[in-house]
Design a protein around this motif. Sequence first.
Motif, PDB file in Angstrom:
ATOM      1  N   LYS A  14       0.801  -1.223   0.000  1.00 41.93           N
ATOM      2  CA  LYS A  14       0.000   0.000   0.000  1.00 41.93           C
ATOM      3  C   LYS A  14       0.836   1.277   0.000  1.00 41.93           C
ATOM      4  CE  LYS A  14      -2.389  -0.852   3.750  1.00 41.93           C
ATOM      5  NZ  LYS A  14      -1.827  -2.151   4.181  1.00 41.93           N
ATOM      6  N   THR A  32      -2.186   6.587   6.778  1.00 41.11           N
ATOM      7  CA  THR A  32      -2.952   6.613   8.043  1.00 41.11           C
ATOM      8  C   THR A  32      -2.397   5.610   9.052  1.00 41.11           C
ATOM      9  OG1 THR A  32      -4.614   5.005   7.307  1.00 41.11           O
ATOM     10  CG2 THR A  32      -5.052   7.334   6.849  1.00 41.11           C
ATOM     11  N   GLY A  33      -1.761   4.537   8.554  1.00 43.26           N
ATOM     12  CA  GLY A  33      -1.167   3.559   9.470  1.00 43.26           C
ATOM     13  C   GLY A  33      -0.113   4.218  10.346  1.00 43.26           C
ATOM     14  N   ALA A  34       0.601   5.190   9.767  1.00 41.55           N
ATOM     15  CA  ALA A  34       1.647   5.881  10.522  1.00 41.55           C
ATOM     16  C   ALA A  34       1.041   6.639  11.706  1.00 41.55           C
ATOM     17  CB  ALA A  34       2.402   6.840   9.606  1.00 41.55           C
ATOM     18  N   ARG A  37       0.392   4.115  14.284  1.00 39.02           N
ATOM     19  CA  ARG A  37       1.699   3.724  14.817  1.00 39.02           C
ATOM     20  C   ARG A  37       2.223   4.754  15.816  1.00 39.02           C
ATOM     21  NH1 ARG A  37       4.825  -0.257  11.900  1.00 39.02           N
ATOM     22  NH2 ARG A  37       3.450  -1.304  10.420  1.00 39.02           N
ATOM     23  N   ARG A  88       8.446   2.212  12.508  1.00 39.11           N
ATOM     24  CA  ARG A  88       8.410   1.134  11.502  1.00 39.11           C
ATOM     25  C   ARG A  88       8.823  -0.239  12.028  1.00 39.11           C
ATOM     26  NH1 ARG A  88       4.829   2.724   8.329  1.00 39.11           N
ATOM     27  NH2 ARG A  88       5.048   4.948   8.058  1.00 39.11           N
ATOM     28  N   ALA A  96       0.173  -0.720  17.223  1.00 37.39           N
ATOM     29  CA  ALA A  96      -0.763   0.073  16.413  1.00 37.39           C
ATOM     30  C   ALA A  96      -2.028  -0.740  16.134  1.00 37.39           C
ATOM     31  CB  ALA A  96      -0.095   0.478  15.100  1.00 37.39           C
ATOM     32  N   SER A 100      -5.716   0.181  17.717  1.00 35.58           N
ATOM     33  CA  SER A 100      -6.648   0.663  16.688  1.00 35.58           C
ATOM     34  C   SER A 100      -8.023   0.011  16.813  1.00 35.58           C
ATOM     35  CB  SER A 100      -6.086   0.430  15.287  1.00 35.58           C
ATOM     36  OG  SER A 100      -6.117  -0.947  14.961  1.00 35.58           O
ATOM     37  N   ARG A 106      -9.935   5.515  17.194  1.00 30.87           N
ATOM     38  CA  ARG A 106     -10.284   5.623  15.769  1.00 30.87           C
ATOM     39  C   ARG A 106     -10.979   6.961  15.475  1.00 30.87           C
ATOM     40  NH1 ARG A 106      -8.885   1.251  13.450  1.00 30.87           N
ATOM     41  NH2 ARG A 106      -9.444   2.237  11.495  1.00 30.87           N
ATOM     42  N   GLY A 126      -4.773   2.651   4.148  1.00 33.10           N
ATOM     43  CA  GLY A 126      -5.067   2.196   5.504  1.00 33.10           C
ATOM     44  C   GLY A 126      -5.899   0.932   5.492  1.00 33.10           C
ATOM     45  N   ARG A 127      -6.882   0.879   6.418  1.00 33.24           N
ATOM     46  CA  ARG A 127      -7.742  -0.301   6.521  1.00 33.24           C
ATOM     47  C   ARG A 127      -9.219   0.050   6.337  1.00 33.24           C
ATOM     48  NH1 ARG A 127      -3.154  -1.154   7.294  1.00 33.24           N
ATOM     49  NH2 ARG A 127      -2.081  -2.912   8.242  1.00 33.24           N
ATOM     50  N   ASP A 128      -9.547   1.304   6.665  1.00 31.51           N
ATOM     51  CA  ASP A 128     -10.971   1.716   6.680  1.00 31.51           C
ATOM     52  C   ASP A 128     -11.191   2.949   5.809  1.00 31.51           C
ATOM     53  OD1 ASP A 128      -9.416   3.437   8.157  1.00 31.51           O
ATOM     54  OD2 ASP A 128     -10.957   3.829   9.659  1.00 31.51           O
ATOM     55  N   ILE A 129     -10.316   3.163   4.837  1.00 36.56           N
ATOM     56  CA  ILE A 129     -10.398   4.416   4.069  1.00 36.56           C
ATOM     57  C   ILE A 129     -11.646   4.403   3.173  1.00 36.56           C
ATOM     58  CG2 ILE A 129      -9.145   6.056   2.617  1.00 36.56           C
ATOM     59  CD1 ILE A 129      -7.838   5.352   5.388  1.00 36.56           C
ATOM     60  N   ARG A 177      -2.028 -10.374  12.956  1.00 38.24           N
ATOM     61  CA  ARG A 177      -2.373  -8.944  12.841  1.00 38.24           C
ATOM     62  C   ARG A 177      -3.517  -8.766  11.843  1.00 38.24           C
ATOM     63  NH1 ARG A 177       0.099  -3.842  10.957  1.00 38.24           N
ATOM     64  NH2 ARG A 177       2.090  -4.705  10.301  1.00 38.24           N
ATOM     65  N   ARG A 184     -12.094  -6.970  14.068  1.00 39.94           N
ATOM     66  CA  ARG A 184     -12.453  -6.080  15.178  1.00 39.94           C
ATOM     67  C   ARG A 184     -13.861  -5.523  14.946  1.00 39.94           C
ATOM     68  NH1 ARG A 184      -8.064  -1.965  12.870  1.00 39.94           N
ATOM     69  NH2 ARG A 184      -9.377  -0.950  11.339  1.00 39.94           N
TER      70      ARG A 184
HETATM   71  O1   DC Z   1      -0.552   0.000   7.570  1.00 36.25           O
HETATM   72  P1   DC Z   1       0.261  -0.187   8.849  1.00 36.25           P
HETATM   73  O2   DC Z   1       0.907  -1.526   8.959  1.00 36.25           O
HETATM   74  O3   DC Z   1       1.222   0.931   9.075  1.00 36.25           O
HETATM   75  O4   DC Z   1      -0.849  -0.085  10.029  1.00 36.25           O
HETATM   76  C1   DC Z   1      -0.552  -0.384  11.384  1.00 36.25           C
HETATM   77  C2   DC Z   1      -1.836  -0.791  12.107  1.00 36.25           C
HETATM   78  O5   DC Z   1      -2.693   0.350  12.245  1.00 36.25           O
HETATM   79  C3   DC Z   1      -2.684  -1.837  11.403  1.00 36.25           C
HETATM   80  O6   DC Z   1      -2.300  -3.143  11.772  1.00 36.25           O
HETATM   81  C4   DC Z   1      -4.092  -1.503  11.812  1.00 36.25           C
HETATM   82  C5   DC Z   1      -4.054  -0.027  12.120  1.00 36.25           C
HETATM   83  N1   DC Z   1      -4.688   0.787  11.076  1.00 36.25           N
HETATM   84  C6   DC Z   1      -6.056   0.945  11.136  1.00 36.25           C
HETATM   85  O7   DC Z   1      -6.697   0.346  11.998  1.00 36.25           O
HETATM   86  N2   DC Z   1      -6.677   1.755  10.257  1.00 36.25           N
HETATM   87  C7   DC Z   1      -5.995   2.402   9.300  1.00 36.25           C
HETATM   88  N3   DC Z   1      -6.657   3.203   8.475  1.00 36.25           N
HETATM   89  C8   DC Z   1      -4.601   2.225   9.204  1.00 36.25           C
HETATM   90  C9   DC Z   1      -3.961   1.402  10.106  1.00 36.25           C
END
Ligand code: DC
Length: 221
Positions: A14, A32-34, A37, A88, A96, A100, A106, A126-129, A177, A184
């Motif tokens: 990603k 957004t993961g950062a 993190r 990282r 993270a 999360s 969130r 990210g995960r929920d964009i 993970r 969740r």
């Molecule tokens: O993409 P990443 O590995 O840097 O993300 C780290 C953690 O952050 C991932 O395991 C879940 C959470 N995360 C999230 O819940 N929602 C996002 N939009 C981005 C990351």
Amino acid sequence: MKQIAIDGPAGAGKSTIAKAVSKELQFVYIDTGAMYRAIGLYVLRNNVSKDDEENVVKLAKSCDVTISYENGEQVVSLNGENVNGFIRTPEVGEYASAISVFKEVREKLVYLQQELAKTTNVVMDGRDIGSKVLPDATLKVYLDADVNVRAKRRYDELTLKGEKVDLKELTEEMKARDYRDMHRDNSPLVRVPDAKYVDSSYMTPEEVKDRIIELYREADK
Ligand code: DC
């Protein structure tokens, strides 16, 4: 504003792809993961258990997470400190993911992300964009890859940085993970019906970038 939302599991590529796409289109890249993190790092530094919801939420609410850009690179700041060099590691990734799951964590970050996307064209990963942060994105992509390929990529990345990691362990951690991120209660990672599915397992980064640009051009017609 134009928005490209890229969601997917860890190690799917990603951030590499989002960076390349944003560069080509001259959009701003938001990782957004950062941000998760940075909060994970704050929890870790404060010796609070990552599962202690009450105290994690307290820390998350009290800290200041900001995103800025220096020479085109995203800088994540935690209470004014540039923490790019600390976020990282697999340990911070684990924190993270764990923090999360909490709704209030969130809510804080989703709000910040939506504010960032109001003023400029963005590529956000990210995960929920696609499902939550930018539900009306111009293009939504679900970027996937085989878990063994994803673990190997992460392994190569960390080994290159001189870190000693075990591939088998890394694969198991990655699976755990992914499971947590997908199961969740609050905004799990899902493949929304209007997202384009791209499997990067056997594609080069260049090919994936070109495919996404092509999908964007079609979506923006
Ligand atoms: O993409 P990443 O590995 O840097 O993300 C780290 C953690 O952050 C991932 O395991 C879940 C959470 N995360 C999230 O819940 N929602 C996002 N939009 C981005 C990351």
